[in-house]
Motif scaffolding. Structure first.
Motif, PDB file in Angstrom:
ATOM      1  N   LEU A   2       0.792  -0.899   0.063  1.00  0.00           N
ATOM      2  CA  LEU A   2       0.102   0.062  -0.004  1.00  0.00           C
ATOM      3  C   LEU A   2       0.876   1.390  -0.112  1.00  0.00           C
ATOM      4  O   LEU A   2       0.261   2.369  -0.701  1.00  0.00           O
ATOM      5  CB  LEU A   2      -0.841  -0.090   1.129  1.00  0.00           C
ATOM      6  CG  LEU A   2      -2.253  -1.290   1.092  1.00  0.00           C
ATOM      7  CD1 LEU A   2      -2.977  -1.063   2.379  1.00  0.00           C
ATOM      8  CD2 LEU A   2      -2.818  -1.019   0.035  1.00  0.00           C
ATOM      9  N   LEU A  59       2.243   1.597  -3.436  1.00  0.00           N
ATOM     10  CA  LEU A  59       1.347   2.113  -4.526  1.00  0.00           C
ATOM     11  C   LEU A  59       0.902   3.399  -4.360  1.00  0.00           C
ATOM     12  O   LEU A  59       0.665   4.272  -5.282  1.00  0.00           O
ATOM     13  CB  LEU A  59       0.057   1.242  -4.483  1.00  0.00           C
ATOM     14  CG  LEU A  59       0.249  -0.430  -4.873  1.00  0.00           C
ATOM     15  CD1 LEU A  59      -1.001  -1.099  -4.657  1.00  0.00           C
ATOM     16  CD2 LEU A  59       0.556  -0.293  -6.292  1.00  0.00           C
ATOM     17  N   GLY A  60       1.258   3.951  -3.274  1.00  0.00           N
ATOM     18  CA  GLY A  60       0.874   5.379  -2.849  1.00  0.00           C
ATOM     19  C   GLY A  60       1.994   6.173  -3.633  1.00  0.00           C
ATOM     20  O   GLY A  60       1.458   7.375  -4.145  1.00  0.00           O
ATOM     21  N   THR A 104       1.170   5.652  -7.536  1.00  0.00           N
ATOM     22  CA  THR A 104      -0.067   6.228  -8.368  1.00  0.00           C
ATOM     23  C   THR A 104       0.100   7.544  -8.246  1.00  0.00           C
ATOM     24  O   THR A 104      -0.883   8.466  -8.831  1.00  0.00           O
ATOM     25  CB  THR A 104      -1.261   5.839  -7.430  1.00  0.00           C
ATOM     26  OG1 THR A 104      -1.238   6.076  -6.170  1.00  0.00           O
ATOM     27  CG2 THR A 104      -1.413   4.241  -7.953  1.00  0.00           C
ATOM     28  N   VAL A 149      -6.170  -3.631  -1.781  1.00  0.00           N
ATOM     29  CA  VAL A 149      -5.490  -2.637  -2.813  1.00  0.00           C
ATOM     30  C   VAL A 149      -6.770  -2.252  -3.720  1.00  0.00           C
ATOM     31  O   VAL A 149      -6.964  -1.060  -4.105  1.00  0.00           O
ATOM     32  CB  VAL A 149      -4.487  -3.572  -3.776  1.00  0.00           C
ATOM     33  CG1 VAL A 149      -4.445  -2.804  -5.127  1.00  0.00           C
ATOM     34  CG2 VAL A 149      -3.406  -3.657  -3.084  1.00  0.00           C
ATOM     35  N   PHE A 154      -6.949   1.618  -3.912  1.00  0.00           N
ATOM     36  CA  PHE A 154      -6.392   2.083  -5.371  1.00  0.00           C
ATOM     37  C   PHE A 154      -7.268   1.362  -6.530  1.00  0.00           C
ATOM     38  O   PHE A 154      -6.719   0.584  -6.853  1.00  0.00           O
ATOM     39  CB  PHE A 154      -4.782   1.706  -5.475  1.00  0.00           C
ATOM     40  CG  PHE A 154      -3.979   2.252  -4.234  1.00  0.00           C
ATOM     41  CD1 PHE A 154      -3.907   3.657  -4.534  1.00  0.00           C
ATOM     42  CD2 PHE A 154      -3.518   1.667  -3.401  1.00  0.00           C
ATOM     43  CE1 PHE A 154      -2.955   4.217  -3.703  1.00  0.00           C
ATOM     44  CE2 PHE A 154      -3.020   2.279  -2.342  1.00  0.00           C
ATOM     45  CZ  PHE A 154      -2.385   3.368  -2.410  1.00  0.00           C
ATOM     46  N   GLU A 203      -7.862   2.214  -9.278  1.00  0.00           N
ATOM     47  CA  GLU A 203      -7.401   2.592 -10.628  1.00  0.00           C
ATOM     48  C   GLU A 203      -6.217   1.530 -10.864  1.00  0.00           C
ATOM     49  O   GLU A 203      -5.723   1.356 -12.056  1.00  0.00           O
ATOM     50  CB  GLU A 203      -6.793   4.041 -10.762  1.00  0.00           C
ATOM     51  CG  GLU A 203      -5.455   4.232  -9.987  1.00  0.00           C
ATOM     52  CD  GLU A 203      -5.850   4.654  -8.383  1.00  0.00           C
ATOM     53  OE1 GLU A 203      -4.814   5.497  -7.821  1.00  0.00           O
ATOM     54  OE2 GLU A 203      -6.852   4.345  -7.777  1.00  0.00           O
ATOM     55  N   VAL A 204      -5.795   0.584  -9.842  1.00  0.00           N
ATOM     56  CA  VAL A 204      -4.821  -0.221  -9.909  1.00  0.00           C
ATOM     57  C   VAL A 204      -5.372  -1.595 -10.500  1.00  0.00           C
ATOM     58  O   VAL A 204      -6.280  -2.036 -10.080  1.00  0.00           O
ATOM     59  CB  VAL A 204      -4.006  -0.461  -8.788  1.00  0.00           C
ATOM     60  CG1 VAL A 204      -3.173  -1.809  -8.808  1.00  0.00           C
ATOM     61  CG2 VAL A 204      -3.103   0.718  -8.427  1.00  0.00           C
TER      62      VAL A 204
END
Length: 298
Positions: free
Chosen positions: A20, A23-24, A27, A50, A54, A56-57
């Motif tokens: 996480l 991905l922060g 993104t 996730v 997120f 969008e992932v």
């Protein structure tokens, strides 16, 4: 897409907090790349977390831990010409994707760009950096960066066409030193691998790992790669160097035994690299022997 034509591929297993965080960062990059995560059979709720944090992932859920082959699964979904790999505890700095993609776009014989890794929290260079910066591998006249004979999968951008051409990461090696075999197959086909000083990747090493298990797999894979691709003399020298370097304990003995147990398939699939590639591997033998970064410890 407003940024470079690159997709980011991340593999993970039971490291929800680390993923996480990564991905922060990924993104929020100004390049706004598409991000694909392959969850290798996590049991800690990683995939659901996730999806919630997120959306969008692109999340691909695997029922088993595929190891490095999870990257192959991600690349199957990639529609851009370049893929940037990162692990769940590494992330690319703002602008790094643009710089790496620019090199790949400018130099069509370049298959990969590995970045300079800064270790969190004090941002010191990873100990492997001097070996990459001072690589003894001769490079062609057109290549503006040091040439390598292996990528670092958690900090490299790869040309998708080249990756697919060699079949991606071997399912036999699983995870741990798996990059070397892929890299040797790339350079054997005439591709070049580079390292770029100004392409920055951050690494905050996770404490959630089976260090002894990873060491065992790494020793096994190093031996398998030598036996699969190097001529007899080179394979023997590499084997001797590994056996001298590993701790004399049960884990090392088990790793060597596992490597020997794989000899039947290794001999069936053995394909020796071209002479020019072996010449480069010989140039690396002394830097590898004296390396402070290549220590088989837990």
């Amino acid at each position: 897409m407003s940024g470079p034509p690159v997709t980011v591929a991340v593999i993970t297993h039971d490291r929800r907090p680390e993923l996480l965080r990564t991905l922060g960062f990924m993104t929020a990059l100004p390049e706004r790349p598409r991000v694909i995560v392959v969850d290798n059979g996590s049991g800690d709720g990683t995939a659901d977390a996730v999806a919630e944090a997120f959306p969008e992932v692109r999340m691909i859920r695997s029922d088993e831990n595929l190891g490095a082959v999870g990257r192959n699964v991600a690349v199957e979904q990639v529609e851009t010409p370049y893929v940037a790999f990162c692990d769940d505890d590494t992330w690319w700095e703002a602008g790094a994707l643009t710089l790496a993609a620019g090199l790949l776009r400018t130099y069509p014989k370049l298959a990969s760009v590995t970045g300079r890794i800064l270790v969190e929290p004090d941002l010191r260079e990873d100990p492997i950096t001097p070996e990459l910066r001072d690589s003894p591998i001769p490079r062609p006249y057109w290549m503006p960066v040091p040439a390598l004979l292996s990528i670092l999968a958690g900090a490299s951008m790869v040309r998708v066409r080249a990756f697919r051409e060699v079949g991606g990461f071997s399912p036999r090696l699983w995870l741990g030193g798996e990059e070397e075999l892929l890299s040797l197959d790339l350079v054997s086909r005439g591709w070049w691998l580079g390292w770029a000083e100004d392409v920055i990747v951050h690494h905050a090493a996770s404490r959630v790992r089976d260090r002894r298990g990873r060491r065992m797999v790494g020793i096994r894979n190093t031996l398998w790669t030598a036996w699969l691709r190097r001529p007899p003399g080179g394979a023997l020298r590499r084997t001797a160097a590994v056996l001298r370097a590993v701790p004399k304990d049960r884990a090392s003995a088990a790793a060597v035994a596992a490597a020997v147990a794989g000899l039947p398939w290794v001999l069936r699939e053995r394909r020796v690299v071209p002479t020019a590639v072996e010449d480069g591997l010989r140039l690396l033998e002394e830097p590898q022997r004296t390396s402070v970064a290549r220590r088989y410890v837990d």
